[in-house]
Motif scaffolding. Structure first.
Motif, PDB file in Angstrom:
ATOM      1  N   GLY A 209       8.976 -24.020 -10.992  1.00  0.00           N
ATOM      2  CA  GLY A 209       9.365 -25.385 -10.681  1.00  0.00           C
ATOM      3  C   GLY A 209      10.451 -25.423  -9.631  1.00  0.00           C
ATOM      4  N   PHE A 210      11.280 -26.447  -9.705  1.00  0.00           N
ATOM      5  CA  PHE A 210      12.291 -26.677  -8.675  1.00  0.00           C
ATOM      6  C   PHE A 210      13.615 -27.072  -9.324  1.00  0.00           C
ATOM      7  N   GLU A 211      14.693 -26.560  -8.788  1.00  0.00           N
ATOM      8  CA  GLU A 211      16.024 -26.973  -9.201  1.00  0.00           C
ATOM      9  C   GLU A 211      16.570 -27.992  -8.213  1.00  0.00           C
ATOM     10  N   ILE A 212      16.999 -29.126  -8.745  1.00  0.00           N
ATOM     11  CA  ILE A 212      17.666 -30.145  -7.937  1.00  0.00           C
ATOM     12  C   ILE A 212      19.165 -29.846  -7.991  1.00  0.00           C
ATOM     13  N   LEU A 213      19.757 -29.642  -6.844  1.00  0.00           N
ATOM     14  CA  LEU A 213      21.152 -29.227  -6.751  1.00  0.00           C
ATOM     15  C   LEU A 213      22.014 -30.379  -6.257  1.00  0.00           C
ATOM     16  N   TRP A 214      23.271 -30.352  -6.640  1.00  0.00           N
ATOM     17  CA  TRP A 214      24.220 -31.315  -6.098  1.00  0.00           C
ATOM     18  C   TRP A 214      25.583 -30.657  -6.005  1.00  0.00           C
ATOM     19  N   ARG A 215      26.460 -31.252  -5.229  1.00  0.00           N
ATOM     20  CA  ARG A 215      27.844 -30.799  -5.128  1.00  0.00           C
ATOM     21  C   ARG A 215      28.685 -31.934  -4.572  1.00  0.00           C
ATOM     22  N   GLU A 216      29.951 -31.928  -4.956  1.00  0.00           N
ATOM     23  CA  GLU A 216      30.890 -32.841  -4.326  1.00  0.00           C
ATOM     24  C   GLU A 216      30.905 -32.567  -2.825  1.00  0.00           C
ATOM     25  N   THR A 217      31.163 -33.583  -2.032  1.00  0.00           N
ATOM     26  CA  THR A 217      31.144 -33.395  -0.577  1.00  0.00           C
ATOM     27  C   THR A 217      32.219 -32.433  -0.110  1.00  0.00           C
ATOM     28  N   THR A 218      33.240 -32.191  -0.943  1.00  0.00           N
ATOM     29  CA  THR A 218      34.304 -31.266  -0.581  1.00  0.00           C
ATOM     30  C   THR A 218      34.128 -29.889  -1.205  1.00  0.00           C
ATOM     31  N   ASP A 219      33.090 -29.699  -2.010  1.00  0.00           N
ATOM     32  CA  ASP A 219      32.857 -28.407  -2.649  1.00  0.00           C
ATOM     33  C   ASP A 219      32.054 -27.485  -1.749  1.00  0.00           C
ATOM     34  N   ALA A 220      32.250 -26.183  -1.949  1.00  0.00           N
ATOM     35  CA  ALA A 220      31.545 -25.197  -1.132  1.00  0.00           C
ATOM     36  C   ALA A 220      30.223 -24.754  -1.742  1.00  0.00           C
ATOM     37  N   ARG A 221      30.024 -24.976  -3.045  1.00  0.00           N
ATOM     38  CA  ARG A 221      28.887 -24.374  -3.742  1.00  0.00           C
ATOM     39  C   ARG A 221      28.090 -25.422  -4.515  1.00  0.00           C
TER      40      ARG A 221
END
Length: 652
Positions: free
Chosen positions: A583-595
């Motif tokens: 399947g697929f992982e939907i990723l997110w991060r804060e706009t100031t995060d690096a990862r």
């Protein structure tokens, strides 16, 4: 005796009563008070929460109550406070975090360190006496101390540790050897000094934290984010012990023995020049190909190229490749590349007669590339698995004359019909002279032409760090060192995922220098300055990253983010059929995060609505996940480009 020493003795898992001669006459266990035991290193999250026993009676659960094995607590308490001439007291290592919400120093984790026959860590108990085994978002401090006084402080955001002198352990009975009164007093003075400095540092940190308001953001989404099942990474990771540092050293020795490998030097002389280096590399590739049962294919690629550093004249050059073909018909034309350049240079890049040993720049990178070929082709030959995508192990020429070999390699991949899935450039990866080596290798990645630091190269860097771990990889968010360039650059400029591995701190006396001694300073890029432990780490990190990337499904395509001016973000993507994909992982991060972090999991391509998640506060991406746990490089979402409304000229 100081309160600190008494506290330290109280935390000892066993005590021995001694007579005047120092003989142990009686042993009792100490009953830990609930909530303040000496924490042990948990083996798993479940053990962290529920606890479990050790053979020496320590509890795995940091806050679990210790069951007494001796007499009642009154006798134990009396024994702990007894001012005898000698004591037994195993040392502990504890980590504390300052939690601004409760204004206290809290113990997060700790462990008895007794495995190597010595015990060198002491557990400092915070004055507040508040403890918790859970992590905190507050600042973390580290204090290092040397006996008999404070040895120094590190900046906040690390952990709190206090060190006292090593004590040998009597392995016959598993107890620490006896300390006399003078030693106890000495340690008491040392630890008292540490505690005083620690209290000052904690007070300053608490004051600074109190002045900073805590983040007050609404929960997003309000109902709480999903908890998807995360597939484990692929089994069969490459063990560090399997890296052959001796063969890497031998190859570098042969390249250095060529005298110079400048691209402008001879390609026909078997003992000196670029041709000498080519032959050494091709011979090593052929040895590996034989051991792989023919899986590894060796190619010597001849071509011509021109640059300012060839005086504007076409020059003959040669690259050497080891190719491990992919086994999946759908992915065999996706190629992952690891490369080092085998040409070297003296101070004058146009002088083909001067010596240029080039041990670090870049025989080290060539050795890493060739060792990756051995590690990965050996795995396939032994039946431990094949790779869905193709892997190319390159040793290119012409880097010092203007990235000529890498530029040609990029064109060669196009001519062969390959799509570059990722390019790992290893250039100057052999030295690590700073104290405390081996350190992390630096991994450079450019931002590209896309907004918000989400170029394919940056995503490759994130993938490599996630595979190998932050203790191994130091991501540097710039395309290369200041004023420098490398063979990943042509790929990066073509919009392809390409990164550069480079040693932690470079010594410019041993780069691009004709060997000589001036004013007592030795110049020259010699083998004696290399650190093969560090270089072996780099080889393993490259090989493991290549292994997992070549096992992964193809990345999703047409990844979009919609839902502007609405309460829900909508992420959509496309992908071809793949029976090996989970399947697929939907990723997110804060706009100031690096990862990235995983937000949700979807079994099929299409559109997923992120209920209650704004399109504005995070970046989003999608990556494919194989049934084997291998992940593709993440693909960031593209957003709708809506031009601002333009004013209409008023009528006159």
């Amino acid at each position: 005796m100081s309160d600190l020493v008494q506290e330290r003795l109280r935390l000892a898992p066993r005590q021995a009563k001694v007579n005047e001669r120092g003989d142990q006459t009686d042993k009792r266990s100490v009953k830990y008070e609930e909530g303040v035991d000496a924490p042990a290193d948990p083996q798993s999250e479940e053990e962290l929460q529920h606890g479990g026993g050790h053979q020496d009676g320590r509890q795995k659960g940091p806050l679990a109550k210790q069951v007494p094995r001796g007499k009642d607590d009154g006798e134990n308490k009396k024994l702990r406070q007894e001012s005898a001439h000698q004591y037994t007291a195993p040392m502990y290592l504890c980590e504390f975090r300052h939690n601004p919400q409760i204004g206290a120093c809290t113990a997060e984790r700790g462990a008895s360190r007794r495995s190597d026959g010595h015990s060198s860590e002491a557990c400092i108990i915070a004055p507040t006496g508040n403890f918790s085994h859970r992590g905190f978002d507050g600042q973390v401090l580290r204090v290092h101390a040397k006996e008999p006084a404070i040895g120094g402080f590190l900046a906040p955001s690390e952990g709190i540790f206090a060190r006292i002198p090593d004590l040998p352990i009597d392995k016959s009975n598993g107890e620490s050897q006896i300390m006399n009164r003078r030693q106890v007093e000495y340690y008491g003075r040392s630890l008292s000094s540490i505690l005083c400095a620690l209290a000052i540092l904690l007070f300053a940190t608490a004051t600074a934290s109190a002045q900073k308001p805590l983040p007050r953001d609404p929960a997003e989404p309000a109902q709480g984010k999903p908890h998807p099942r995360i597939l484990p990474r692929p089994a069969g990771s490459i063990p560090r012990a399997s890296v052959d540092e001796k063969s890497m050293r031998a190859l570098i020795g042969k390249l250095v023995a060529c005298g110079t490998r400048l691209t402008l030097s001879s390609w026909d002389d078997l003992k000196r020049g670029a041709g000498c280096g080519r032959d050494a590399i091709a011979a090593r590739f052929n040895e590996i190909a034989k051991d792989s049962n023919g899986k590894l294919q060796v190619v010597v690629d001849k071509f011509e190229s021109t640059s300012e550093r060839t005086s504007g004249k076409p020059m003959p050059l040669e690259n050497v490749y080891g190719i491990l073909p992919g086994s999946d018909p759908q992915l065999a034309k996706t190629i992952f590349i690891v490369s080092g350049h085998f040409d070297s240079r003296p101070s004058n890049v146009m002088d083909p007669t001067a010596d240029a040993p080039g041990a670090d720049d870049d025989a080290s990178g060539v050795a890493v590339s060739v060792e990756c070929a051995r590690l990965l082709s050996k795995a396939g030959a032994n039946g431990r698995g094949t790779y869905r995508a193709t892997i190319l192990f390159a040793a290119v020429s012409g880097e010092e004359q203007g990235l000529l070999g890498a530029t040609h390699l990029l064109e060669w991949t196009k001519q062969q019909g390959y799509t570059v899935g990722g390019m790992l450039d290893d250039d100057i990866v052999g030295a690590d002279p700073a104290p405390g080596a081996p350190h992390r290798v630096r991994l450079f990645s450019g931002n590209g032409e896309i907004d918000d630091a989400d170029s394919p190269s940056r995503e490759l860097a994130r993938a490599v760090e996630e595979i190998d771990g932050r203790p191994a990889i130091r991501m540097i968010f710039r395309v290369d060192r200041y004023g420098r360039g490398g063979d990943h650059y042509p790929f990066y400029k073509a919009g392809l995922p390409a990164v550069r591995f480079t040693e932690p701190l470079e010594d410019y006396n041993h780069q691009h220098q004709t060997p000589r001694t001036e004013n007592g300073v030795e110049y020259g890029d010699f083998e004696k300055y290399l650190n093969f432990t560090f270089m072996g780490d780099v080889a393993r990190d490259n090989a493991e990253a290549l292994r997992q990337l070549a096992l992964a499904p193809a990345p999703p395509t047409n990844v979009k983010l919609t839902g502007a001016v609405s309460p829900d973000a909508k992420v959509s993507w496309a992908a071809g059929d793949d029976p090996e994909r989970a399947g697929f992982e939907i990723l997110w991060r804060e706009t100031t995060d690096a990862r990235w972090t995983v937000y949700d999991f979807a079994t099929a391509p299409g559109e997923t609505v992120l209920k209650g998640v704004s399109t504005d506060n995070h970046f989003f991406a999608v990556r494919a996940v194989g049934k084997n746990g291998a992940r593709s490089i993440a693909v960031p979402t593209e957003i709708e480009r809506r031009p601002p409304p333009l004013s209409t000229p008023s009528k006159q």
